[in-house]
Design an enzyme around this catalytic site. Structure first.
Site, PDB file in Angstrom:
ATOM      1  CE1 TYR A 439       0.833  -0.118   4.391  1.00  0.00           C
ATOM      2  CE2 TYR A 439      -1.443  -0.682   4.801  1.00  0.00           C
ATOM      3  CZ  TYR A 439      -0.165  -0.471   5.259  1.00  0.00           C
ATOM      4  OH  TYR A 439       0.102  -0.626   6.581  1.00  0.00           O
ATOM      5  CD  GLU A 440      -0.340   5.215   1.713  1.00  0.00           C
ATOM      6  OE1 GLU A 440      -0.272   6.010   0.768  1.00  0.00           O
ATOM      7  OE2 GLU A 440      -1.331   5.058   2.421  1.00  0.00           O
ATOM      8  N   GLY A 441       1.509   2.845  -2.649  1.00  0.00           N
ATOM      9  CA  GLY A 441       2.385   2.699  -3.817  1.00  0.00           C
ATOM     10  C   GLY A 441       3.318   1.528  -3.582  1.00  0.00           C
TER      11      GLY A 441
END
Ligand SMILES: Cc1cc2nc3c(=O)[nH]c(=O)nc-3n(C[C@H](O)[C@H](O)[C@H](O)COP(=O)(O)OP(=O)(O)OC[C@H]3O[C@@H](n4cnc5c(N)ncnc54)[C@H](O)[C@@H]3O)c2cc1C
Length: 597
Positions: A439-441
């Protein structure tokens, strides 16, 4: 599950001896109150909360998980009460804007507290963690009325925030998102669509939830240029700030997942929900980057957190568990066998965990300081810090989570078969750590951002900003005892520039070269960046030893860990350099059909 003990000695070493926080904050007008004494007092209180309130809920939270019933989510036993205590003690307001009820401490101090909260109990920390991002977004892009209505409550902690980006068909590629925002006569927007994987989207810890939602206006251009940002409260808020009717937003279900089970991961449907535009139309993604950068550093903290907790467990176990004798003769002659910490392979794992955790701590605290400089300084000083943040954030996010996961795995290995058994808690750390690389890229997306936008996109200028710092440090440190570290750092710095140039040249001929190089390039950059922080820590430790100041054993441990890092972990760069130089063909030539064989 190892009971968490905040490594205060190491944290304060980084805060004060290495990063000289007091001097920094005295030079930034809005943070003059942040003296070393005050920062230490806050961190020591935070340690008590993390150790005594959150750590005991870590394993029980994993066992119990969140439960969903008809749109409502119940968090595990003790979570809501711990949140109440967090709010009452003022933690939610720690580094927020004093104009809206915050305590105005540097975000740096907030990051130190977040490290302790997250290490003690990552799942719990997700709830206030998402609020931090919402606070930062509203501080930066909300209008005054929005700040009065929503920001004050988020800062107080009586409401929490979310980040609603992902949809079933798109996560990395937000240009594809479909959630719609229809303008209404009263100036609000009707938001319609379904978001998935929304952390803290629904829970029983606060009376209201402020969703920060990406959606498209009716006439919006396609792709990322047509995305706008909206506030969508779970419960509508009256003009006098009191809670009104329930908004048309609902949690349809929560995910069953591999780890962070006590963090509610929600499918959220917006059915014409009342929303309010933040920032200019179609500029939502740019505004959201404020949120995402905070969140990316927050996720880097997750890598550190799991690495640290796993190390604490593994170290205690390795000192206690007996197995065979040391190859160089018994070290525990009165016992039936030696503790496993005598064995080289166990030491390899422990020192890897220690070197990665301590190096990552220095890296993250440094980044948090740069954020404060951007916020509080102006002109060239702010620009320099902003450039460092731009370059280093994707490295921190991806490298520290990848190596944090490696450390969590070492923790299981040190426990032997017991590492695989739930009761000991080490397998939970691995399960919890796994999401941090997604997550978050994802790591792959961070790597593209680094090589594409940050390094090649700036014509190498952002990288030169950081290598300039490395040069300054190397020039200023001529102590003979540091010579091996300085030499290796210089060599890698030159090699990093050369590698960037070669990839840039290759990518001009064939753009796939950048993609094919990206993740190895990022890992290369991560090891060199950590080497810079290890060299800085070694330099301080050496000065303290030379001056016979303080706790010599602590500084000796630092120097020995630095030596381990430089001699055993930094050489991993050789493979990460070789892979990109081998070119894209070995990845791109194989026709898709041949993957089936
Ligand atoms: C537990 C959990 C909590 C989450 N919390 C939130 C939240 O609070 N809010 C929110 O909005 N989202 C949240 N997410 C969503 C998360 O951010 C996304 O899952 C993530 O960004 C990846 O998107 P995706 O799942 O659609 O994967 P995809 O984008 O489909 O990617 C699949 C794979 O392809 C790779 N890939 C994709 N494009 C490229 C490319 N151009 N080049 C190279 N590789 C590429 C990716 O790296 C990945 O390996 C959460 C997810 C989980 C599982």
């Amino acid at each position: 599950m190892p009971a968490y003990k905040a490594p205060l000695r190491d944290m304060q070493f980084v805060m004060h001896d290495v990063l000289e926080s007091e001097a920094l904050y005295q030079s930034l007008p809005c943070f003059e109150e942040a003296t070393a004494d005050l920062m230490n007092a806050i961190v020591e209180e935070g340690a008590k909360f993390a150790e005594n309130v959150l750590s005991p809920l870590n394993q029980s939270g994993d066992e119990e998980s969140c439960t969903w019933n008809d749109g409502e989510v119940k968090t595990p036993e003790g979570f809501a009460a711990a949140y109440q205590q967090y709010v009452e003690n003022g933690w939610a307001a720690l580094s927020a804007d004093p104009n809206y009820g915050g305590q105005g401490m540097p975000a740096f101090v907030g990051s130190v507290v977040s490290e302790m909260v997250g290490t003690a109990n990552w799942s719990w920390g997700m709830y206030p963690g998402l609020s931090h991002g919402a606070v930062n977004t509203l501080e930066a892009h909300g209008d005054e009325a929005q700040k009065q209505k929503y920001l004050t409550k988020l800062i107080e902690g009586s409401w929490t925030g979310t980040m609603c980006l992902t949809e079933a068909h798109c996560g990395s590629d937000l240009g594809l998102l479909r959630t719609k925002a229809e303008p209404q006569a009263d100036g609000s927007y009707a938001i319609t669509g379904t978001k998935i994987f929304i952390s803290a989207g629904e829970h029983d810890m606060a009376e209201n939830i402020v969703h920060i939602v990406l959606a498209r206006l009716p006439d919006a251009p396609e792709g990322t240029k047509g995305i706008s940002l909206f506030i969508v409260p779970k419960v509508n808020v009256n003009d006098d700030g009191s809670l009104g009717e329930r908004n048309a937003v609902r949690c349809d279900s929560i995910e069953k997942k591999m780890g962070i089970k006590a963090s509610a991961t929600c499918v959220m449907s917006f059915d014409g929900a009342k929303g309010y535009l933040i920032g200019p139309p179609n500029k939502g993604l740019a505004c959201m980057f404020t949120f995402m950068n905070t969140a990316r550093i927050g996720t880097a903290i997750q890598g550190l957190a799991h690495g640290e907790l796993s190390y604490q467990g593994a170290l205690a176990y390795a000192r206690d568990r007996l197995s065979m004798r040391s190859l160089s003769g018994p070290k525990n002659p009165d016992g039936p066998a030696d503790p496993i910490i005598v064995h080289a392979d166990v030491r390899r794992m422990l020192l890897t965990q220690k070197a990665l955790a301590e190096g990552s701590r220095a890296f993250i605290y440094f980044l948090a300081q740069q954020g404060d400089i951007v916020h509080a300084a102006d002109g060239e000083r702010a620009k320099k810090a902003d450039d460092l943040l731009a370059l280093l954030t994707p490295i921190a996010k991806a490298f520290i989570t990848e190596t944090g996961f490696e450390s969590a795995n070492h923790g299981v290995q040190v426990y032997g078969g017991h590492g695989f058994i739930r009761e000991w808690g080490m397998e939970q750390i691995v399960r919890d750590a796994r999401i941090s690389m997604l997550y978050e890229g994802t790591t792959g997306i961070q790597a593209l951002d680094l090589i594409g936008r940050k390094v090649l996109g700036s014509g190498g200028q952002l990288l030169l900003g950081f290598t300039g710092l490395i040069d300054e440090f190397c020039d200023a440190n001529s102590d003979e005892a540091l010579a091996p570290f300085i030499a290796a750092l210089k060599q890698h710095k030159d090699e990093w520039l050369e590698l960037s140039m070669k990839i840039g040249e290759a990518a001009m001929q064939n753009p796939d070269e950048a993609g094919a190089a990206a993740v190895d390039y990022l890992m290369y950059a991560g090891y060199v960046t950590l080497a810079y922080f290890w060299a800085r820590m070694a330099a301080v430790a050496q000065q303290k030893i030379t001056a016979a100041e303080g706790d010599t054993a602590f500084y000796q441990a630092k120097l020995m860990t630095a030596k381990f890092y430089f001699e055993r972990l930094l050489p991993r760069t050789a493979a990460h350099k070789q892979a990109p130089l081998s070119g894209a063909d070995n990845l791109m030539q194989m026709p898709e059909e041949l993957f089936a064989f």
